[in-house]
Design a protein around this motif. Structure first.
Motif, short mmCIF file in Angstrom:
data_model
loop_
_atom_site.label_atom_id
_atom_site.label_comp_id
_atom_site.label_asym_id
_atom_site.label_seq_id
_atom_site.Cartn_x
_atom_site.Cartn_y
_atom_site.Cartn_z
N ARG A 1 0.84 -1.21 0.00
CA ARG A 1 0.00 0.00 0.00
C ARG A 1 0.87 1.26 0.00
O ARG A 1 0.59 2.22 -0.72
N THR A 2 1.92 1.24 0.79
CA THR A 2 2.83 2.38 0.83
C THR A 2 3.51 2.58 -0.52
O THR A 2 3.62 3.70 -1.02
N ALA A 3 3.93 1.48 -1.13
CA ALA A 3 4.58 1.56 -2.45
C ALA A 3 3.62 2.14 -3.48
O ALA A 3 4.02 2.96 -4.32
N TYR A 4 2.35 1.76 -3.41
CA TYR A 4 1.37 2.30 -4.35
C TYR A 4 1.19 3.81 -4.15
O TYR A 4 1.10 4.56 -5.11
N LEU A 5 1.13 4.23 -2.91
CA LEU A 5 0.98 5.66 -2.64
C LEU A 5 2.20 6.45 -3.14
O LEU A 5 2.06 7.58 -3.58
N HIS B 1 4.26 -0.37 -10.95
CA HIS B 1 5.46 0.26 -10.41
C HIS B 1 5.59 0.00 -8.92
O HIS B 1 6.70 -0.16 -8.40
N ALA B 2 4.46 -0.05 -8.23
CA ALA B 2 4.48 -0.33 -6.79
C ALA B 2 5.01 -1.73 -6.52
O ALA B 2 5.82 -1.93 -5.61
N GLU B 3 4.58 -2.70 -7.33
CA GLU B 3 5.08 -4.07 -7.17
C GLU B 3 6.58 -4.12 -7.42
O GLU B 3 7.33 -4.77 -6.68
N ASP B 4 7.03 -3.44 -8.47
CA ASP B 4 8.46 -3.40 -8.77
C ASP B 4 9.25 -2.74 -7.65
O ASP B 4 10.32 -3.21 -7.26
N LEU B 5 8.70 -1.66 -7.13
CA LEU B 5 9.38 -0.93 -6.05
C LEU B 5 9.49 -1.80 -4.81
O LEU B 5 10.57 -1.88 -4.20
N ARG C 1 5.75 13.96 -2.07
CA ARG C 1 4.89 12.79 -1.95
C ARG C 1 5.35 11.91 -0.79
O ARG C 1 4.53 11.44 0.00
N ALA C 2 6.65 11.71 -0.67
CA ALA C 2 7.18 10.89 0.42
C ALA C 2 6.83 11.49 1.77
O ALA C 2 6.42 10.78 2.69
N VAL C 3 6.98 12.80 1.90
CA VAL C 3 6.67 13.46 3.17
C VAL C 3 5.18 13.33 3.49
O VAL C 3 4.80 13.01 4.62
N LEU D 1 4.42 9.67 4.46
CA LEU D 1 4.96 9.34 5.79
C LEU D 1 4.22 10.07 6.91
O LEU D 1 3.94 9.49 7.96
N ARG D 2 3.93 11.34 6.71
CA ARG D 2 3.29 12.13 7.76
C ARG D 2 1.82 11.77 7.95
O ARG D 2 1.36 11.58 9.07
N TYR D 3 1.07 11.69 6.86
CA TYR D 3 -0.38 11.58 6.97
C TYR D 3 -0.91 10.17 6.75
O TYR D 3 -1.96 9.82 7.28
N TYR D 4 -0.20 9.34 5.99
CA TYR D 4 -0.66 7.97 5.79
C TYR D 4 -0.02 7.05 6.82
O TYR D 4 -0.69 6.25 7.45
N GLU D 5 1.30 7.18 6.99
CA GLU D 5 2.02 6.35 7.96
C GLU D 5 1.95 6.92 9.36
O GLU D 5 2.34 6.27 10.31
N ASP D 6 1.51 8.18 9.50
CA ASP D 6 1.33 8.84 10.79
C ASP D 6 2.64 8.93 11.59
O ASP D 6 2.66 8.72 12.80
N LEU D 7 3.73 9.27 10.89
CA LEU D 7 5.02 9.46 11.56
C LEU D 7 5.17 10.92 11.97
O LEU D 7 4.59 11.81 11.37
N THR D 8 5.98 11.14 12.97
CA THR D 8 6.27 12.51 13.39
C THR D 8 7.25 13.13 12.39
O THR D 8 7.87 12.42 11.59
#
Length: 167
Positions: A18-22, A29-33, A112-114, A117-124
């Motif tokens: 799911r993270t790779a797709y986002l 590409h997500a599967e490859d990643l 996109r990574a930020v 990570l911040r809003y989907y993965e809920d990291l600080t």
């Protein structure tokens, strides 16, 4: 060693996928990643298995995606209105997910990574900085720029998000 890596892959592949797709906005590409990140992580499995291997794999994915983007540099032209309208009625949830995915694809890879990570993965912000290997200030800047950009390219998403209550 192989058994513990296999167990990790079986347990965490769905979340990592799911993270790779986002990050990529495309299933293939997500599967490859994800496969690339898992292959790289396997090489270091003895070292990372006792720590936080999921965080390591995610970090590899974020860096690999940026690396692929730099090499590819294919520009896509997105139209404001689709040329063909779908004749089937989609649920509101599906339309919202598609809008979010399209908006994320229009951000830079770092933004996109930020956002992911911040809003989907809920990291600080500090955790995001650690994963991306940059300063907290850089994370704040990319996050701010991403939110401004999202408001420009997808104002309909702002209306779809419920207001947070004042605390």
């Amino acid at each position: 060693m192989i058994e513990s890596f296999h167990e990790f892959v079986v347990q965490r592949s769905a979340a990592l996928s799911r993270t790779a797709y986002l990050l990529t906005g495309d299933h293939q590409h997500a599967e490859d990643l994800l496969q690339s990140a898992l292959a790289r992580s396997y090489r270091h499995w003895r070292r990372i298995r006792d720590g936080d291997p999921e965080a390591y794999v995610r970090r590899v994915m974020y860096h690999q995606q940026v690396s692929w983007w730099r090499r590819r540099r294919v520009t896509e032209r997105l139209e404001a209105e689709p040329t063909e309208r779908a004749r089937t009625d989609h649920s509101d949830g599906t339309a919202l997910r598609l809008s979010v995915a399209a908006a994320l694809r229009r951000l830079t890879p770092r933004q996109r990574a930020v956002v992911v990570l911040r809003y989907y993965e809920d990291l600080t912000e500090a955790q995001v900085a650690e994963v991306l290997g940059c300063s907290v200030g850089t994370v704040k800047r990319h996050g701010h720029d991403a939110v401004v950009r999202l408001r420009e390219i997808a104002p309909d998403l702002v209306e779809a998000v419920p207001e947070r209550s004042a605390r």
